[in-house]
Design a protein around this motif. Structure first.
Motif, PDB file in Angstrom:
ATOM      1  N   SER A   1     -32.753 -57.545 -23.770  1.00 16.92           N
ATOM      2  CA  SER A   1     -33.505 -58.177 -24.862  1.00 16.92           C
ATOM      3  C   SER A   1     -34.944 -57.684 -24.898  1.00 16.92           C
ATOM      4  O   SER A   1     -35.551 -57.594 -25.956  1.00 16.92           O
ATOM      5  CB  SER A   1     -33.504 -59.697 -24.698  1.00 16.92           C
ATOM      6  OG  SER A   1     -32.195 -60.202 -24.794  1.00 16.92           O
ATOM      7  N   GLN A   2     -35.489 -57.344 -23.744  1.00 13.05           N
ATOM      8  CA  GLN A   2     -36.873 -56.886 -23.679  1.00 13.05           C
ATOM      9  C   GLN A   2     -37.052 -55.508 -24.305  1.00 13.05           C
ATOM     10  O   GLN A   2     -38.142 -55.182 -24.772  1.00 13.05           O
ATOM     11  CB  GLN A   2     -37.351 -56.843 -22.220  1.00 13.05           C
ATOM     12  CG  GLN A   2     -37.467 -58.215 -21.587  1.00 13.05           C
ATOM     13  CD  GLN A   2     -37.889 -58.128 -20.140  1.00 13.05           C
ATOM     14  OE1 GLN A   2     -38.807 -57.387 -19.799  1.00 13.05           O
ATOM     15  NE2 GLN A   2     -37.225 -58.881 -19.280  1.00 13.05           N
ATOM     16  N   VAL A   3     -36.011 -54.680 -24.325  1.00 15.97           N
ATOM     17  CA  VAL A   3     -36.152 -53.307 -24.830  1.00 15.97           C
ATOM     18  C   VAL A   3     -35.424 -53.049 -26.144  1.00 15.97           C
ATOM     19  O   VAL A   3     -35.634 -52.008 -26.769  1.00 15.97           O
ATOM     20  CB  VAL A   3     -35.686 -52.273 -23.780  1.00 15.97           C
ATOM     21  CG1 VAL A   3     -36.540 -52.389 -22.527  1.00 15.97           C
ATOM     22  CG2 VAL A   3     -34.211 -52.411 -23.454  1.00 15.97           C
ATOM     23  N   ALA A   4     -34.553 -53.956 -26.562  1.00 18.00           N
ATOM     24  CA  ALA A   4     -33.801 -53.751 -27.798  1.00 18.00           C
ATOM     25  C   ALA A   4     -34.753 -53.627 -28.982  1.00 18.00           C
ATOM     26  O   ALA A   4     -35.743 -54.342 -29.073  1.00 18.00           O
ATOM     27  CB  ALA A   4     -32.823 -54.904 -28.021  1.00 18.00           C
ATOM     28  N   GLY A   5     -34.465 -52.690 -29.862  1.00 14.78           N
ATOM     29  CA  GLY A   5     -35.273 -52.502 -31.056  1.00 14.78           C
ATOM     30  C   GLY A   5     -35.300 -51.056 -31.514  1.00 14.78           C
ATOM     31  O   GLY A   5     -34.654 -50.191 -30.930  1.00 14.78           O
ATOM     32  N   SER A   6     -36.060 -50.810 -32.566  1.00 10.35           N
ATOM     33  CA  SER A   6     -36.191 -49.474 -33.147  1.00 10.35           C
ATOM     34  C   SER A   6     -37.401 -48.765 -32.569  1.00 10.35           C
ATOM     35  O   SER A   6     -38.482 -49.343 -32.485  1.00 10.35           O
ATOM     36  CB  SER A   6     -36.368 -49.566 -34.665  1.00 10.35           C
ATOM     37  OG  SER A   6     -35.209 -50.066 -35.260  1.00 10.35           O
ATOM     38  N   TYR A   7     -37.217 -47.514 -32.214  1.00 11.47           N
ATOM     39  CA  TYR A   7     -38.276 -46.676 -31.676  1.00 11.47           C
ATOM     40  C   TYR A   7     -38.388 -45.433 -32.548  1.00 11.47           C
ATOM     41  O   TYR A   7     -37.377 -44.787 -32.837  1.00 11.47           O
ATOM     42  CB  TYR A   7     -37.966 -46.267 -30.230  1.00 11.47           C
ATOM     43  CG  TYR A   7     -37.960 -47.422 -29.267  1.00 11.47           C
ATOM     44  CD1 TYR A   7     -39.032 -47.649 -28.422  1.00 11.47           C
ATOM     45  CD2 TYR A   7     -36.883 -48.297 -29.196  1.00 11.47           C
ATOM     46  CE1 TYR A   7     -39.042 -48.707 -27.527  1.00 11.47           C
ATOM     47  CE2 TYR A   7     -36.878 -49.363 -28.303  1.00 11.47           C
ATOM     48  CZ  TYR A   7     -37.955 -49.562 -27.481  1.00 11.47           C
ATOM     49  OH  TYR A   7     -37.959 -50.617 -26.603  1.00 11.47           O
ATOM     50  N   THR A   8     -39.593 -45.109 -32.961  1.00  8.98           N
ATOM     51  CA  THR A   8     -39.830 -43.937 -33.797  1.00  8.98           C
ATOM     52  C   THR A   8     -40.603 -42.915 -32.986  1.00  8.98           C
ATOM     53  O   THR A   8     -41.569 -43.255 -32.301  1.00  8.98           O
ATOM     54  CB  THR A   8     -40.624 -44.330 -35.056  1.00  8.98           C
ATOM     55  OG1 THR A   8     -39.854 -45.298 -35.781  1.00  8.98           O
ATOM     56  CG2 THR A   8     -40.886 -43.133 -35.938  1.00  8.98           C
ATOM     57  N   GLY A   9     -40.151 -41.662 -33.084  1.00 10.34           N
ATOM     58  CA  GLY A   9     -40.815 -40.619 -32.317  1.00 10.34           C
ATOM     59  C   GLY A   9     -40.217 -39.257 -32.566  1.00 10.34           C
ATOM     60  O   GLY A   9     -39.710 -38.973 -33.652  1.00 10.34           O
ATOM     61  N   THR A  10     -40.217 -38.426 -31.531  1.00 12.72           N
ATOM     62  CA  THR A  10     -39.777 -37.038 -31.639  1.00 12.72           C
ATOM     63  C   THR A  10     -38.579 -36.792 -30.743  1.00 12.72           C
ATOM     64  O   THR A  10     -38.598 -37.133 -29.556  1.00 12.72           O
ATOM     65  CB  THR A  10     -40.919 -36.083 -31.225  1.00 12.72           C
ATOM     66  OG1 THR A  10     -42.041 -36.342 -32.057  1.00 12.72           O
ATOM     67  CG2 THR A  10     -40.503 -34.635 -31.372  1.00 12.72           C
ATOM     68  N   GLU A  11     -37.550 -36.198 -31.320  1.00  7.08           N
ATOM     69  CA  GLU A  11     -36.395 -35.760 -30.543  1.00  7.08           C
ATOM     70  C   GLU A  11     -36.463 -34.240 -30.442  1.00  7.08           C
ATOM     71  O   GLU A  11     -36.669 -33.554 -31.443  1.00  7.08           O
ATOM     72  CB  GLU A  11     -35.083 -36.178 -31.204  1.00  7.08           C
ATOM     73  CG  GLU A  11     -33.871 -35.739 -30.395  1.00  7.08           C
ATOM     74  CD  GLU A  11     -32.557 -36.082 -31.059  1.00  7.08           C
ATOM     75  OE1 GLU A  11     -31.711 -36.678 -30.377  1.00  7.08           O
ATOM     76  OE2 GLU A  11     -32.377 -35.748 -32.243  1.00  7.08           O
ATOM     77  N   THR A  12     -36.295 -33.732 -29.242  1.00 12.41           N
ATOM     78  CA  THR A  12     -36.260 -32.289 -29.010  1.00 12.41           C
ATOM     79  C   THR A  12     -34.896 -31.940 -28.444  1.00 12.41           C
ATOM     80  O   THR A  12     -34.479 -32.503 -27.430  1.00 12.41           O
ATOM     81  CB  THR A  12     -37.358 -31.855 -28.019  1.00 12.41           C
ATOM     82  OG1 THR A  12     -38.628 -32.291 -28.510  1.00 12.41           O
ATOM     83  CG2 THR A  12     -37.374 -30.348 -27.852  1.00 12.41           C
ATOM     84  N   LEU A  13     -34.188 -31.019 -29.116  1.00  9.95           N
ATOM     85  CA  LEU A  13     -32.908 -30.530 -28.629  1.00  9.95           C
ATOM     86  C   LEU A  13     -33.081 -29.057 -28.272  1.00  9.95           C
ATOM     87  O   LEU A  13     -33.579 -28.273 -29.084  1.00  9.95           O
ATOM     88  CB  LEU A  13     -31.820 -30.693 -29.691  1.00  9.95           C
ATOM     89  CG  LEU A  13     -31.479 -32.131 -30.057  1.00  9.95           C
ATOM     90  CD1 LEU A  13     -30.493 -32.167 -31.216  1.00  9.95           C
ATOM     91  CD2 LEU A  13     -30.911 -32.874 -28.860  1.00  9.95           C
ATOM     92  N   THR A  14     -32.670 -28.694 -27.069  1.00 14.69           N
ATOM     93  CA  THR A  14     -32.829 -27.327 -26.591  1.00 14.69           C
ATOM     94  C   THR A  14     -31.469 -26.766 -26.211  1.00 14.69           C
ATOM     95  O   THR A  14     -30.693 -27.418 -25.497  1.00 14.69           O
ATOM     96  CB  THR A  14     -33.758 -27.290 -25.350  1.00 14.69           C
ATOM     97  OG1 THR A  14     -34.998 -27.907 -25.694  1.00 14.69           O
ATOM     98  CG2 THR A  14     -34.013 -25.873 -24.891  1.00 14.69           C
ATOM     99  N   VAL A  15     -31.173 -25.570 -26.704  1.00  9.45           N
ATOM    100  CA  VAL A  15     -29.956 -24.862 -26.321  1.00  9.45           C
ATOM    101  C   VAL A  15     -30.315 -23.393 -26.123  1.00  9.45           C
ATOM    102  O   VAL A  15     -31.019 -22.802 -26.946  1.00  9.45           O
ATOM    103  CB  VAL A  15     -28.814 -25.035 -27.346  1.00  9.45           C
ATOM    104  CG1 VAL A  15     -29.154 -24.446 -28.691  1.00  9.45           C
ATOM    105  CG2 VAL A  15     -27.507 -24.472 -26.823  1.00  9.45           C
ATOM    106  N   MET A  16     -29.896 -22.847 -24.994  1.00 13.89           N
ATOM    107  CA  MET A  16     -30.154 -21.445 -24.662  1.00 13.89           C
ATOM    108  C   MET A  16     -31.636 -21.078 -24.801  1.00 13.89           C
ATOM    109  O   MET A  16     -31.993 -20.037 -25.336  1.00 13.89           O
ATOM    110  CB  MET A  16     -29.293 -20.531 -25.521  1.00 13.89           C
ATOM    111  CG  MET A  16     -27.804 -20.683 -25.277  1.00 13.89           C
ATOM    112  SD  MET A  16     -26.753 -19.671 -26.317  1.00 13.89           S
ATOM    113  CE  MET A  16     -27.456 -18.041 -26.126  1.00 13.89           C
TER     114      MET A  16
END
Length: 161
Positions: free
Chosen positions: A36-51
């Motif tokens: 309950s303390q952490v549930a919610g929406s978080y906005t930010g940056t996703e970085t996906l790295t391949v090779m």
């Protein structure tokens, strides 16, 4: 007499306002279940790295309470056209708390999703670590989708809305 009634009404109104504004939500209550303390929406940056190639995108990720000590999350879709990977649900990330930091871990989650053309594809999300501190989150994971020959290394860094 009218002034005394007016003052009584004003005091009652002030008490109601103070009483309702002093109640804290579960994310600010250190005694609430960790999920309950952490549930919610978080906005930010996703970085996906391949090779060695990294791609960043702005995302909003929702952590939902699964149990008192676990959360679920859905990784956002990415890609375009035939290379689109749909949103991938991950369930049952176990949480522990130490001081003001809540850490989530899950070694491996396997699931299936339907693609835009209705085909069913398997995926694996592994090595999931989520660190919640104050209103911030950092999540790292490895993602393998369908028959893709390489796994993606992912990281999401965000702040709760």
């Amino acid at each position: 007499m009218k002034i005394k009634s007016f003052m009584t009404m004003m005091m009652a109104a002030v008490a109601i306002v103070l009483g309702t504004s002093s109640c804290s939500s579960s994310d600010d209550d250190p005694e609430a279940p960790v999920a309950s303390q952490v549930a919610g929406s978080y906005t930010g940056t996703e970085t996906l790295t391949v090779m060695g190639e990294a791609e960043e995108s702005s995302e909003t990720i929702e952590f939902t309470k699964a149990t008192d000590v676990a959360v679920d999350v859905t990784l956002p879709k990415y890609g375009e056209g035939m290379m689109t990977v749909p949103a991938l649900p991950v369930k049952g990330i176990s949480l522990t708390k130490s001081g003001n930091t809540i850490t989530g871990k899950l070694a491996k989650y396997e699931g299936t999703v339907k693609t835009a053309d209705g085909a069913e594809k398997a995926y694996t999300i592994s090595d999931i670590t989520v660190i919640f501190s104050d209103k911030n989150v950092v999540m790292t994971f490895t993602q393998k989708y369908g028959n893709m020959p390489f796994a993606f290394e992912g990281q999401f860094t965000g702040t709760r809305k």
